[in-house]
Design an enzyme around this catalytic site. Structure first.
Site, PDB file in Angstrom:
ATOM      1  N   LYS A 154      14.779  48.937  30.213  1.00  0.00           N
ATOM      2  CA  LYS A 154      15.954  48.136  30.803  1.00  0.00           C
ATOM      3  C   LYS A 154      15.592  46.596  30.586  1.00  0.00           C
ATOM      4  CE  LYS A 154      18.594  47.745  35.172  1.00  0.00           C
ATOM      5  NZ  LYS A 154      18.386  48.224  36.769  1.00  0.00           N
TER       6      LYS A 154
ATOM      7  N   SER B 289      22.744  50.057  37.781  1.00  0.00           N
ATOM      8  CA  SER B 289      22.819  49.053  36.764  1.00  0.00           C
ATOM      9  C   SER B 289      21.975  49.514  35.651  1.00  0.00           C
ATOM     10  CB  SER B 289      22.144  47.927  37.379  1.00  0.00           C
ATOM     11  OG  SER B 289      20.685  48.015  37.824  1.00  0.00           O
TER      12      SER B 289
ATOM     13  N   SER C 198      20.653  52.267  41.158  1.00  0.00           N
ATOM     14  CA  SER C 198      20.567  51.992  39.891  1.00  0.00           C
ATOM     15  C   SER C 198      19.848  52.926  38.947  1.00  0.00           C
ATOM     16  CB  SER C 198      20.164  50.559  39.539  1.00  0.00           C
ATOM     17  OG  SER C 198      21.085  49.718  40.162  1.00  0.00           O
TER      18      SER C 198
END
Lengths: 440, 51
Positions: free
Chosen positions: A73, A148, A172
């Protein structure tokens, strides 16, 4: 391919690390229509793959992750590679060091092929990023992948890499795992280092893996956990002696009927395999969520209010920051005091059960652009619906696993959440591994 | 919608959301007792280390 399948090919000399990375990069070029990646580090990945091949040739084997492609990420520092946080604020930020977990994965032999797209500043659940483009759900590109860590989930769900790193502040990792039909683990708070990770809310942020299967997450945890090499899963076929807690309230309220049915079916499968299913009373989780939200809003505001330049933020993200700005210091401290109270109350649960089983999300992946979802007769905003069954475990710091447990009639995957006492990730993953084949 | 109206609408939405959260949170805070103190949740891993 999962990590074990890659391991067999590499150790059997059916493919070299360089060939594997070349193939992965070609697949991404041809098949990643989901905007999973913000940055691709092809040159660096190929150089690392060549080094891993040289090591294997002279008998140096770093273990199961040796030569395995992965991505992080874009919240994890990567030395010499920009780390945007999905935000204009960091669009040109090039760290001079790697995050601790990036170093650990590289030491274990994994090869970073790039940085994955995410919700702006990891502050949202859709990964509809206004600055780097929206991430799409590989199961149905008209739907969001969740967030996310949406790019990490979509890259794994598309079968382009077996495992990625994500972060989880209010769901997330687990939300995108649920919406994309893969496995995501939020470990115990503090189990995995956050050194070199752009923060969102200091006392709620967790680092963890998203994988194509339970074993992929276990292998990643072996590399990145503070206490490593604990995650060796056994081929168990039953749950004898295990007490599975079925929450008597909250977790099955306002849940889509198909989601509830699939989760109950998974729990029944555990019962048929020897587990004892126990109805269990929990603290008022809506109250836990409220206190957790106060902490998240204020901690995130503490990071970004001083930036002052609202043009650097999307309207939705700034709205959340503005909410945090308006909460008072005494409210934040009292929320942290409530955390102690709720943790004490929740600890009593573990005297009667070993694991809690709940839906991961009350719905399947929403359509892109959908602000509200219908759950039965009720309407709820997407953010609230996506985080409602997740947020409390960030506040309590307990490990929670999201794994697929079926599909709804719209074809989208349904997620099961398993929650365990602190530092019980090895057992949590073992239970998931035992359950995986029972769910088809 | 003018910029002023947009700002006003934004502020209204923020205010309403905070008040909705307070409606749940404030009664909980009132029930706190003197012994209910924040736990030491911070761990060394959050502090950047030289490398």
């Amino acid at each position: 391919m999962n990590i074990h399948e890659i391991e067999v090919l590499l150790r059997g000399r059916k493919i070299s690390c360089v060939e594997l990375i070349q193939q992965t990069l070609a697949d991404i070029e041809a098949r990643d229509k989901f905007n999973s990646l913000i940055t691709i580090t092809a040159e660096q990945a190929l150089a690392e793959a060549a080094e891993r091949d040289r090591e294997l040739a002279v008998g140096i084997d770093r273990g199961p992750l040796h030569g395995v492609p992965t991505a992080h990420k874009d919240l994890f520092y990567t030395r010499g590679v920009r780390t945007t946080g999905g935000s204009l604020l960091y669009r040109d930020f090039v760290p001079d060091c790697d995050a601790a977990v990036v170093r650990l994965l590289r030491n274990a032999g994994a090869i970073t092929i790039g940085k994955t797209n995410l919700h702006e500043l990891a502050y949202g659940v859709t990964s509809d990023n206004p600055h780097f483009g929206p991430v799409l759900n590989p199961r149905d590109p008209s739907r969001v992948p969740g967030g996310s860590s949406g790019g990490s989930a979509s890259l794994v769900a598309a079968g382009l890499v077996p495992m990625c790193l994500g972060t989880d502040t209010g769901g997330s990792i687990r939300i995108p795992a649920s919406y994309c039909g893969i496995v995501g683990l939020k470990p115990t708070y503090g189990r995995v280092s956050r050194e070199g990770v752009l923060p969102l809310a200091f006392t709620l942020d967790h680092v963890g893996p998203l994988g194509s299967c339970i074993n992929d997450c276990a292998l990643a945890m072996n590399a990145i956990a503070e206490v490593t090499d604990e995650f060796h899963l056994q081929p168990r076929h039953d749950f004898r002696g295990l007490r599975v807690g079925l929450p008597a309230s909250f977790y099955f309220d306002r849940v889509d009927a198909e989601v509830a049915a699939a989760v109950h079916a998974a729990i029944d499968a555990m019962g048929r395999a020897g587990a004892t299913i126990v109805s269990v009373a929990l603290p008022d989780m809506a109250k836990v969520n409220a206190a957790a939200l106060v902490v998240q809003l204020v901690e995130a505001a503490s990071l970004y209010v001083p930036c002052a330049d609202t043009s650097q933020f999307s309207r939705n993200v700034w709205n959340l920051i503005a909410q945090g700005e308006r909460l008072a210091g005494h409210e934040y401290v009292n929320a942290q005091r409530l955390r102690t109270v709720f943790a004490r109350e929740f600890a009593a649960v573990w005297s009667t059960v070993d694991v809690l089983a709940t839906p991961a999300t009350p719905i399947t992946a929403p359509l892109r652009g959908e602000a509200n979802v219908h759950i039965g007769e009720e309407i709820e905003d997407v953010r609230s619906a996506s985080t409602r069954l997740m947020r409390a475990m960030n506040f309590l710091g307990l490990p929670a696993l999201s794994m697929p447990c079926g599909h709804a009639s719209n074809g989208m995957p349904i997620g099961l959440q398993l929650i365990a006492p602190a530092f019980q990730e090895p057992r949590l993953l073992q239970w998931g591994r035992t359950l995986e084949p029972l769910l088809g | 919608m003018t910029e002023e109206q947009a700002t006003e609408q934004f502020e209204k939405q923020v205010r309403e959301r905070v008040e909705a959260l307070r409606a749940i949170f404030a009664p909980l805070a009132r029930e706190l007792k003197p012994g209910d103190e924040p736990a030491p949740v911070f761990r060394p891993d959050i502090y950047p280390q030289s490398s």
